[in-house]
Design a protein around this motif. Structure first.
Motif, PDB file in Angstrom:
ATOM      1  N   GLU A 236      -5.158  14.496  -1.208  1.00  0.00           N
ATOM      2  CA  GLU A 236      -3.764  14.176  -1.517  1.00  0.00           C
ATOM      3  C   GLU A 236      -3.563  12.767  -2.066  1.00  0.00           C
ATOM      4  N   ALA A 237      -4.621  11.968  -2.131  1.00  0.00           N
ATOM      5  CA  ALA A 237      -4.525  10.609  -2.674  1.00  0.00           C
ATOM      6  C   ALA A 237      -4.441  10.666  -4.193  1.00  0.00           C
ATOM      7  N   SER A 238      -3.915   9.594  -4.778  1.00  0.00           N
ATOM      8  CA  SER A 238      -3.848   9.522  -6.234  1.00  0.00           C
ATOM      9  C   SER A 238      -4.113   8.109  -6.699  1.00  0.00           C
TER      10      SER A 238
ATOM     11  N   ILE B  74       0.853  -1.180   0.000  1.00  0.00           N
ATOM     12  CA  ILE B  74       0.000   0.000   0.000  1.00  0.00           C
ATOM     13  C   ILE B  74       0.890   1.231   0.000  1.00  0.00           C
ATOM     14  N   ASP B  75       0.573   2.166  -0.896  1.00  0.00           N
ATOM     15  CA  ASP B  75       1.354   3.376  -1.024  1.00  0.00           C
ATOM     16  C   ASP B  75       0.990   4.432   0.019  1.00  0.00           C
ATOM     17  N   MET B  76      -0.205   4.342   0.552  1.00  0.00           N
ATOM     18  CA  MET B  76      -0.673   5.368   1.484  1.00  0.00           C
ATOM     19  C   MET B  76      -0.271   5.024   2.915  1.00  0.00           C
ATOM     20  N   GLU B  77      -0.024   6.036   3.692  1.00  0.00           N
ATOM     21  CA  GLU B  77       0.281   5.840   5.096  1.00  0.00           C
ATOM     22  C   GLU B  77      -1.004   5.584   5.862  1.00  0.00           C
ATOM     23  N   ILE B  78      -0.889   4.927   7.017  1.00  0.00           N
ATOM     24  CA  ILE B  78      -2.053   4.613   7.844  1.00  0.00           C
ATOM     25  C   ILE B  78      -2.850   5.872   8.181  1.00  0.00           C
ATOM     26  N   GLY B  79      -2.176   6.956   8.491  1.00  0.00           N
ATOM     27  CA  GLY B  79      -2.859   8.210   8.824  1.00  0.00           C
ATOM     28  C   GLY B  79      -3.734   8.707   7.686  1.00  0.00           C
ATOM     29  N   GLN B  80      -3.254   8.564   6.456  1.00  0.00           N
ATOM     30  CA  GLN B  80      -4.036   8.978   5.295  1.00  0.00           C
ATOM     31  C   GLN B  80      -5.257   8.078   5.118  1.00  0.00           C
TER      32      GLN B  80
ATOM     33  N   VAL C  19      -6.873   6.456   7.457  1.00  0.00           N
ATOM     34  CA  VAL C  19      -7.832   6.837   8.503  1.00  0.00           C
ATOM     35  C   VAL C  19      -8.536   8.138   8.122  1.00  0.00           C
ATOM     36  N   LYS C  20      -7.772   9.106   7.641  1.00  0.00           N
ATOM     37  CA  LYS C  20      -8.358  10.390   7.247  1.00  0.00           C
ATOM     38  C   LYS C  20      -9.377  10.210   6.125  1.00  0.00           C
ATOM     39  N   GLY C  21      -9.077   9.353   5.174  1.00  0.00           N
ATOM     40  CA  GLY C  21     -10.010   9.083   4.084  1.00  0.00           C
ATOM     41  C   GLY C  21     -11.313   8.498   4.595  1.00  0.00           C
ATOM     42  N   HIS C  22     -11.223   7.591   5.565  1.00  0.00           N
ATOM     43  CA  HIS C  22     -12.434   6.993   6.144  1.00  0.00           C
ATOM     44  C   HIS C  22     -13.212   8.021   6.964  1.00  0.00           C
TER      45      HIS C  22
ATOM     46  N   ASP D 239     -17.839  16.320  -3.812  1.00  0.00           N
ATOM     47  CA  ASP D 239     -17.700  16.651  -5.236  1.00  0.00           C
ATOM     48  C   ASP D 239     -16.428  16.047  -5.827  1.00  0.00           C
ATOM     49  N   LEU D 240     -15.331  16.153  -5.093  1.00  0.00           N
ATOM     50  CA  LEU D 240     -14.063  15.565  -5.521  1.00  0.00           C
ATOM     51  C   LEU D 240     -14.222  14.062  -5.709  1.00  0.00           C
ATOM     52  N   SER D 241     -14.837  13.418  -4.732  1.00  0.00           N
ATOM     53  CA  SER D 241     -15.029  11.982  -4.768  1.00  0.00           C
ATOM     54  C   SER D 241     -15.880  11.559  -5.958  1.00  0.00           C
TER      55      SER D 241
END
Length: 90
Positions: free
Chosen positions: A82-84, A1-7, A9-12, A22-24
């Motif tokens: 910040e996700a891609s 997984i490229d994303m950190e755990i903090g990211q 959690v933030k996404g959830h 709108d972004l989603s």
């Protein structure tokens, strides 16, 4: 997984709070048409598949030039600015 755990959690949290809707929605339009999209768990980027971004060919085994699905739940990941996409589609 490229994303950190903090990211992750933030996404959830963004998903639960309804943030960045709108972004989603714009990002999910791209995901829904992608061959790596899976309907499991409300929508996943299938980490068991690889896609050749130049030809659109999908493989169940790793091949040179192919990109692997990230395995993320997309309803959460697409709400994180910040996700891609692993295929650089967004």
């Amino acid at each position: 997984i490229d994303m950190e755990i903090g990211q992750i959690v933030k996404g959830h949290i963004n998903e639960v709070l309804g943030l960045n809707k709108d972004l989603s929605e714009e990002r999910l339009k791209v995901c829904y048409s992608c061959p790596l999209y899976s309907t499991k768990l409300g929508g996943l980027c299938n980490s068991r598949l690889w896609l050749n971004p130049n030809t659109g060919d999908v493989s169940t085994i790793k091949k040179e030039g192919y990109k692997r699905g990230c395995g993320c739940r997309l309803l959460a990941k697409t709400k994180l600015p910040e996700a891609s996409c692993p295929l650089n589609k967004w």
